[in-house]
Motif scaffolding. Structure first.
Motif, PDB file in Angstrom:
ATOM      1  N   ALA A 111       0.775  -1.186   0.055  1.00 59.25           N
ATOM      2  CA  ALA A 111      -0.026  -0.007   0.084  1.00 59.25           C
ATOM      3  C   ALA A 111       0.591   1.027  -0.053  1.00 59.25           C
ATOM      4  N   THR A 112       0.357   2.355  -0.175  1.00 59.18           N
ATOM      5  CA  THR A 112       0.774   3.701  -0.087  1.00 59.18           C
ATOM      6  C   THR A 112       0.250   4.292   1.202  1.00 59.18           C
ATOM      7  N   PHE A 113       1.526   4.738   2.002  1.00 59.66           N
ATOM      8  CA  PHE A 113       1.083   5.217   3.238  1.00 59.66           C
ATOM      9  C   PHE A 113       1.218   6.796   3.247  1.00 59.66           C
ATOM     10  N   PHE A 114       0.319   7.630   3.025  1.00 57.97           N
ATOM     11  CA  PHE A 114       0.383   9.189   2.975  1.00 57.97           C
ATOM     12  C   PHE A 114       0.576   9.739   4.569  1.00 57.97           C
ATOM     13  N   VAL A 115       1.729  10.168   4.959  1.00 58.94           N
ATOM     14  CA  VAL A 115       1.980  10.624   6.269  1.00 58.94           C
ATOM     15  C   VAL A 115       1.996  12.113   6.384  1.00 58.94           C
ATOM     16  N   ILE A 116       1.610  12.587   7.336  1.00 61.10           N
ATOM     17  CA  ILE A 116       1.824  13.961   7.663  1.00 61.10           C
ATOM     18  C   ILE A 116       3.091  14.247   8.265  1.00 61.10           C
ATOM     19  N   ALA A 117       4.144  14.909   7.550  1.00 56.24           N
ATOM     20  CA  ALA A 117       5.472  14.937   8.236  1.00 56.24           C
ATOM     21  C   ALA A 117       5.724  15.724   9.546  1.00 56.24           C
ATOM     22  N   GLY A 118       4.884  16.419   9.723  1.00 55.35           N
ATOM     23  CA  GLY A 118       4.885  17.428  11.076  1.00 55.35           C
ATOM     24  C   GLY A 118       4.330  16.454  12.196  1.00 55.35           C
ATOM     25  N   GLN A 119       3.989  15.300  11.873  1.00 53.48           N
ATOM     26  CA  GLN A 119       3.191  14.601  13.032  1.00 53.48           C
ATOM     27  C   GLN A 119       4.065  13.224  13.279  1.00 53.48           C
ATOM     28  N   ILE A 120       5.017  12.995  12.270  1.00 51.82           N
ATOM     29  CA  ILE A 120       5.645  11.605  12.403  1.00 51.82           C
ATOM     30  C   ILE A 120       6.221  11.446  13.907  1.00 51.82           C
ATOM     31  N   GLY A 121       5.726  10.142  14.454  1.00 53.43           N
ATOM     32  CA  GLY A 121       6.479   9.848  15.672  1.00 53.43           C
ATOM     33  C   GLY A 121       5.688  10.294  16.796  1.00 53.43           C
ATOM     34  N   GLN A 122       4.697  11.082  16.770  1.00 48.98           N
ATOM     35  CA  GLN A 122       3.514  11.301  17.840  1.00 48.98           C
ATOM     36  C   GLN A 122       2.894   9.917  18.132  1.00 48.98           C
ATOM     37  N   ALA A 123       2.224   9.885  19.329  1.00 57.45           N
ATOM     38  CA  ALA A 123       1.688   8.790  19.962  1.00 57.45           C
ATOM     39  C   ALA A 123       0.826   8.014  18.935  1.00 57.45           C
ATOM     40  N   TRP A 124      -0.147   8.828  18.252  1.00 53.66           N
ATOM     41  CA  TRP A 124      -0.977   8.215  17.502  1.00 53.66           C
ATOM     42  C   TRP A 124      -0.820   7.976  15.969  1.00 53.66           C
ATOM     43  N   GLN A 125       0.626   8.217  15.686  1.00 51.45           N
ATOM     44  CA  GLN A 125       1.134   8.374  14.328  1.00 51.45           C
ATOM     45  C   GLN A 125       2.046   7.258  14.095  1.00 51.45           C
ATOM     46  N   LEU A 126       2.437   6.838  12.892  1.00 50.57           N
ATOM     47  CA  LEU A 126       3.372   6.041  12.601  1.00 50.57           C
ATOM     48  C   LEU A 126       4.947   6.612  12.925  1.00 50.57           C
ATOM     49  N   SER A 127       5.711   5.599  13.540  1.00 48.76           N
ATOM     50  CA  SER A 127       7.162   6.003  14.009  1.00 48.76           C
ATOM     51  C   SER A 127       8.007   5.866  12.789  1.00 48.76           C
ATOM     52  N   PRO A 128       9.260   6.561  13.011  1.00 50.89           N
ATOM     53  CA  PRO A 128      10.156   6.349  11.949  1.00 50.89           C
ATOM     54  C   PRO A 128      10.414   5.013  11.559  1.00 50.89           C
ATOM     55  N   ALA A 129      10.640   4.163  12.834  1.00 52.30           N
ATOM     56  CA  ALA A 129      10.971   2.625  12.724  1.00 52.30           C
ATOM     57  C   ALA A 129       9.780   2.111  11.882  1.00 52.30           C
ATOM     58  N   HIS A 130       8.692   2.302  12.061  1.00 51.18           N
ATOM     59  CA  HIS A 130       7.527   1.709  11.380  1.00 51.18           C
ATOM     60  C   HIS A 130       7.690   2.033   9.931  1.00 51.18           C
ATOM     61  N   LEU A 131       7.927   3.337   9.620  1.00 54.44           N
ATOM     62  CA  LEU A 131       7.770   3.775   8.318  1.00 54.44           C
ATOM     63  C   LEU A 131       9.308   3.009   7.493  1.00 54.44           C
ATOM     64  N   ARG A 132      10.226   2.979   8.079  1.00 57.96           N
ATOM     65  CA  ARG A 132      11.453   2.218   7.521  1.00 57.96           C
ATOM     66  C   ARG A 132      10.664   0.476   7.250  1.00 57.96           C
ATOM     67  N   GLU A 133      10.184   0.072   8.326  1.00 58.36           N
ATOM     68  CA  GLU A 133       9.761  -1.517   8.128  1.00 58.36           C
ATOM     69  C   GLU A 133       8.834  -1.503   6.993  1.00 58.36           C
ATOM     70  N   LEU A 134       7.911  -0.588   7.128  1.00 53.40           N
ATOM     71  CA  LEU A 134       6.809  -0.722   5.723  1.00 53.40           C
ATOM     72  C   LEU A 134       7.586  -0.501   4.377  1.00 53.40           C
ATOM     73  N   VAL A 135       8.612   0.414   4.502  1.00 56.17           N
ATOM     74  CA  VAL A 135       9.088   0.477   3.151  1.00 56.17           C
ATOM     75  C   VAL A 135      10.021  -0.877   2.751  1.00 56.17           C
ATOM     76  N   ALA A 136      10.625  -1.443   3.743  1.00 63.55           N
ATOM     77  CA  ALA A 136      11.473  -2.622   3.598  1.00 63.55           C
ATOM     78  C   ALA A 136      10.569  -3.806   3.070  1.00 63.55           C
TER      79      ALA A 136
END
Length: 215
Positions: A111-136
């Protein structure tokens, strides 16, 4: 550190107009309902419903491509394989990783996950580690602006922050410059489109003409 260099765009080929029909299924949240109401509840699809949808599509022989890959087919004037569709998730909610990702992976879907850059890593948002795992795992991380506010009323300087600035943050966190952009609320006009088009790496932009309850 500076963000990585954007990927080189595929060079379009000249040719006659052609028709391309690829369903795009837009989601926001895949999670159990937890007492939400109003517009918040309208964005939620329970995991069992999402699983049933993916089961049906898989059983019927459908396969996924990302929004970026669909854009490549459009620019090159090529038809994707038959029974191809796109799945998108807007706003970068963490349940995209917790609930949607395992269901996608079990079907061999991406899938394509469209993220709000200014909110990455907030409690209810995907974390950088999540994003990297999704891309992998073959998924795409798209740019959904810096703040998810109406781009039609922004100054030129603010538009640069919302487009280029957001892409740069995503690139630093994920390691790949976003190829796809989804306009907040699907709203756009000439000035915001120009800002998106000028953003390095962005090759495909998505608008929305209408909406119904996702449930």
């Amino acid at each position: 550190p500076p963000p990585p260099t954007p990927a080189r765009a595929l060079v379009p080929t000249s040719g006659p107009p052609f028709t391309l029909r690829v369903p795009i299924l837009e989601y926001h949240r895949i999670k159990p309902a937890a007492g939400e109401s109003g517009s918040t509840a309208s964005l939620i699809v329970p995991p069992e419903i999402f699983t049933a949808q993916m089961d049906a599509l898989s059983a019927a022989g459908w396969q996924t491509i990302t929004m970026g890959q669909l854009g490549d087919y459009l620019r090159l004037g090529r038809q994707p394989p038959s029974k191809t569709f796109v799945i998108t998730f807007d706003d970068g909610y963490e349940d995209g990783y917790r609930y949607a990702f395992p269901i996608l992976r079990s079907h061999g879907f991406v899938a394509t996950f469209f993220v709000i850059a200014g909110q990455i890593g907030q409690a209810w948002q995907l974390s950088p580690a999540h994003l990297r795992e999704l891309v992998a795992a073959g998924n795409e991380i798209g740019n959904h602006s810096m703040s998810h506010t109406n781009m039609m009323v922004m100054t030129p300087a603010r538009l640069i922050v919302e487009t280029y600035g957001a892409s740069a943050i995503i690139a630093r966190q994920v390691g790949i410059w976003p190829q796809s952009f989804s306009y907040p609320m699907g709203l756009t006009y000439a000035t915001s489109s120009a800002a998106v088009a000028a953003t390095p790496g962005i090759l495909t932009a998505v608008i929305q003409g209408g909406s119904k309850r996702e449930t």
